[in-house]
Design a protein around this motif. Structure first.
Motif, short mmCIF file in Angstrom:
data_model
loop_
_atom_site.label_atom_id
_atom_site.label_comp_id
_atom_site.label_asym_id
_atom_site.label_seq_id
_atom_site.Cartn_x
_atom_site.Cartn_y
_atom_site.Cartn_z
N ASP A 1 23.59 -0.28 -14.20
CA ASP A 1 23.95 -1.09 -15.37
C ASP A 1 23.95 -0.27 -16.65
O ASP A 1 24.63 -0.64 -17.62
N ILE A 2 23.18 0.81 -16.70
CA ILE A 2 23.12 1.60 -17.93
C ILE A 2 24.18 2.71 -17.97
O ILE A 2 24.28 3.44 -18.95
N VAL A 3 24.95 2.83 -16.89
CA VAL A 3 26.00 3.86 -16.83
C VAL A 3 27.30 3.27 -17.35
O VAL A 3 27.66 2.14 -17.03
N SER A 4 28.03 4.04 -18.13
CA SER A 4 29.29 3.55 -18.69
C SER A 4 30.32 3.31 -17.60
O SER A 4 30.33 3.97 -16.56
N LEU B 1 32.01 -2.74 -7.01
CA LEU B 1 33.18 -3.44 -6.49
C LEU B 1 32.71 -4.69 -5.75
O LEU B 1 32.80 -4.77 -4.52
N PRO B 2 32.21 -5.67 -6.48
CA PRO B 2 31.68 -6.86 -5.80
C PRO B 2 32.73 -7.59 -4.97
O PRO B 2 32.39 -8.26 -3.99
N GLU B 3 34.00 -7.44 -5.33
CA GLU B 3 35.07 -8.09 -4.56
C GLU B 3 35.16 -7.51 -3.16
O GLU B 3 35.44 -8.24 -2.20
N VAL B 4 34.93 -6.22 -3.03
CA VAL B 4 34.94 -5.59 -1.70
C VAL B 4 33.68 -5.97 -0.93
O VAL B 4 33.74 -6.28 0.26
N ALA B 5 32.53 -5.98 -1.62
CA ALA B 5 31.29 -6.38 -0.96
C ALA B 5 31.41 -7.81 -0.42
O ALA B 5 30.89 -8.13 0.66
N ALA B 6 32.12 -8.67 -1.16
CA ALA B 6 32.26 -10.07 -0.76
C ALA B 6 33.07 -10.25 0.51
O ALA B 6 33.01 -11.31 1.14
N LEU B 7 33.84 -9.23 0.90
CA LEU B 7 34.62 -9.34 2.12
C LEU B 7 33.72 -9.53 3.34
O LEU B 7 34.15 -10.08 4.36
N LYS B 8 32.48 -9.08 3.24
CA LYS B 8 31.53 -9.27 4.33
C LYS B 8 31.30 -10.75 4.61
O LYS B 8 30.97 -11.14 5.73
N SER B 9 31.48 -11.58 3.56
CA SER B 9 31.22 -13.01 3.71
C SER B 9 32.25 -13.70 4.59
O SER B 9 32.06 -14.85 4.99
N THR B 10 33.36 -13.01 4.88
CA THR B 10 34.39 -13.63 5.71
C THR B 10 34.19 -13.35 7.20
O THR B 10 35.01 -13.76 8.02
N VAL B 11 33.13 -12.63 7.54
CA VAL B 11 32.85 -12.41 8.96
C VAL B 11 32.64 -13.77 9.63
O VAL B 11 31.86 -14.59 9.15
N VAL C 1 25.32 -0.93 -3.42
CA VAL C 1 25.98 -0.36 -4.60
C VAL C 1 27.34 -1.02 -4.84
O VAL C 1 27.75 -1.24 -5.98
N ALA C 2 28.02 -1.38 -3.76
CA ALA C 2 29.33 -2.02 -3.91
C ALA C 2 29.21 -3.34 -4.66
O ALA C 2 30.13 -3.73 -5.39
N GLU C 3 28.10 -4.05 -4.51
CA GLU C 3 27.92 -5.31 -5.24
C GLU C 3 27.87 -5.09 -6.74
O GLU C 3 28.23 -5.99 -7.51
N LYS C 4 27.48 -3.89 -7.16
CA LYS C 4 27.45 -3.57 -8.59
C LYS C 4 28.77 -3.03 -9.08
O LYS C 4 29.17 -3.28 -10.22
N ALA D 1 19.59 2.04 -2.61
CA ALA D 1 19.54 0.58 -2.53
C ALA D 1 18.56 0.00 -3.53
O ALA D 1 18.85 -1.00 -4.21
N GLU D 2 17.39 0.63 -3.64
CA GLU D 2 16.36 0.10 -4.51
C GLU D 2 16.71 0.24 -6.00
O GLU D 2 16.27 -0.59 -6.81
N LEU D 3 17.50 1.24 -6.33
CA LEU D 3 17.79 1.51 -7.74
C LEU D 3 19.23 1.23 -8.13
O LEU D 3 19.68 1.64 -9.19
#
Length: 481
Positions: free
Chosen positions: A209-212, A246-256, A241-244, A202-204
């Protein structure tokens, strides 16, 4: 079974698997020993042996330097090739087996890059401590079959725990791709990530961002085709990590919805992934598992919902056109992750079509509508069948049975029309050459327009005899050409 008994069982499984190593491997090991060098099987193959899985894709490590390794392998009669000599790795094919042999390493990392500054090491134990997780930091000396486990990998394997051999903050900072590998191994092995390792993920997470994109995509593919993708997705979401990735999947939490006006889209999505996996077939079926396209379409099928959610009268919630919006979002994300064009096309098309069936049970489809459904799905039809069925997660038993019966009926109608009309190969009743001859025109856009007209007729009315198709074509041409 006690922990010590389970450890003994794992050691016995490893012993049995390793004793079945190809004789050629032991001959190579003996040659390295005669030249005064250590030689060991290392990493995933050793982990798999402890799980009772015969080693494959065998990786070896040695105290010999790359030039010495090359000379020894050549002397055995092996065919060799340089697949990364600067990193200490030599590839070889010997008596029907393919191996990679890498010199002990003790790398240092530039904080702005995940590429290591390669430094060769002197001990097997030192080489193992630089690896990603303790369960992958075990080795077996050959030909003696001595287990080397300086980081407690066997204990962690027995406990079902993923842990880094060194401080996870250092490990993940050195090579951020290991963060994705943690999620992938969770899905692959069914292991849990230990608390300290999870906190470091979580912290790192920003270090990704530096990974291809290509490397992240490769780990994501392995995660989605593993035994339990849900576990990997959940750890990605939990650690951010999903926000980095697959942010679209992470955003599904916002529909709770705390008011309970609609179901939890994130939990629904994970259930759809599980159910899609359950509907995969064996290798002789139409959708042999693991099928990345089906699984990833299941994961992405509702990503358009957060952007399309609207609240209507009396708290009614709608997600109009979330299938269309979701398909565009899926296409964009997959392009950024450098997926190949065909995979992008297939997954986004399934996302676009996943809602098409809904309403079938309330209004009888014409044969034309069924033909269009099959034509639009094309070669994805069997996957679409499974995605549509997997998308039913209602707890209302009557509704679930009604949806299942409706889709059973649709599949039956498709089968009946297929038998009569060869739906899988729907084409206009006249081909391009016939169109040009009948209308006396040359190749060009007009032929494509005429063909589109005939295809529309075919979908609407089913097969026409050639004379009727020609009559309708001529009538169309008089008004449109």
């Amino acid at each position: 079974m006690s922990r010590s008994q389970e450890t003994a069982r794992r050691l016995g499984a490893a012993q049995a698997a390793l004793e079945a190593l190809p004789p050629a491997v032991l001959r190579v090991a003996e040659r390295f020993a005669r030249e005064g060098h250590e030689f060991a099987l290392v990493g995933g193959p050793v982990r798999d042996a402890c799980l009772g899985i015969p080693p494959h894709d065998m990786d070896f490590t040695t105290s010999a330097r790359p030039d010495e390794t090359l000379a020894i392998l050549t002397a055995t009669g092996a065919t060799t090739w340089d697949i990364g000599k600067e990193f200490g790795t030599i590839g070889a094919s010997y008596q029907g087996i393919t191996v990679e042999v890498t010199t002990y390493r003790s790398d240092e990392y530039d904080p702005d890059s995940r590429k290591p500054q390669v430094a060769f090491g002197d001990t097997l134990e030192g080489d193992l401590t630089r690896r990603d997780f303790t369960v992958n930091a075990m080795a077996v000396r050959l030909p003696s079959l001595e287990l080397v486990d300086p980081c407690g990998g066997l204990e962690d394997l027995v406990d079902g725990i993923l842990r880094t051999p060194i401080d996870p903050h250092i490990s993940f900072s050195d090579d951020p791709l290991r963060i994705m590998r943690a999620a992938r191994f969770t899905a692959q092995l069914g292991f849990d990530v230990d608390e300290g390792t999870m906190s470091a993920m979580a912290e790192l997470a920003d270090r990704l961002d530096i990974v291809s994109a290509e490397r992240i995509r490769a780990e994501l593919e392995r995660l989605m085709t593993a035994k339990e993708p849900r576990r990997g997705i959940e750890i990605m979401e939990y650690t951010g990590v999903a926000e980095k990735v697959l942010p679209e999947v992470a955003a599904l939490k916002s529909t709770v919805d705390e008011h309970g006006r609609h179901k939890d889209v994130y939990e629904h999505t994970l259930t759809v992934v599980d159910q899609a996996i359950d509907l995969e077939t064996d290798e002789n079926g139409p959708v042999p598992g693991p099928d990345f396209v089906l699984r990833f379409a299941a994961l992405m099928h509702d990503v358009g919902k957060p952007a399309t959610r609207q609240f209507g009268p009396r708290g009614k919630v709608t997600f109009h056109q979330h299938d269309i919006v979701g398909a565009k979002m899926t296409r964009k994300r997959m392009k950024e992750l450098r997926f190949d064009k065909q995979t992008i096309k297939d997954v986004s098309r399934l996302v676009e079509l996943h809602q098409r069936f809904h309403g079938y049970g309330e209004a009888v489809w014409t044969d034309s509508a069924v033909r269009r459904y099959v034509n639009d799905a094309g070669p994805l039809l069997e996957r679409l069948h499974r995605l549509t069925r997997a998308d039913s997660t209602t707890r209302n038993h009557r509704k679930a049975m009604r949806l299942q019966a409706a889709y059973d009926d649709l599949e039956q109608r498709i089968a009946e029309l297929e038998e009569k009309e060869e739906l899988a190969a729907v084409r206009p009743d006249l081909d391009g050459a016939q169109i040009m001859e009948i209308l006396d025109i040359k190749p060009g856009p007009a032929v494509g327009r005429a063909r589109a007209f005939l295809l529309e007729l075919r979908l609407e009315n089913g097969p026409l005899d050639p004379a009727e198709a020609e009559r309708l074509l001529r009538a169309w041409a008089e008004e449109n050409l």
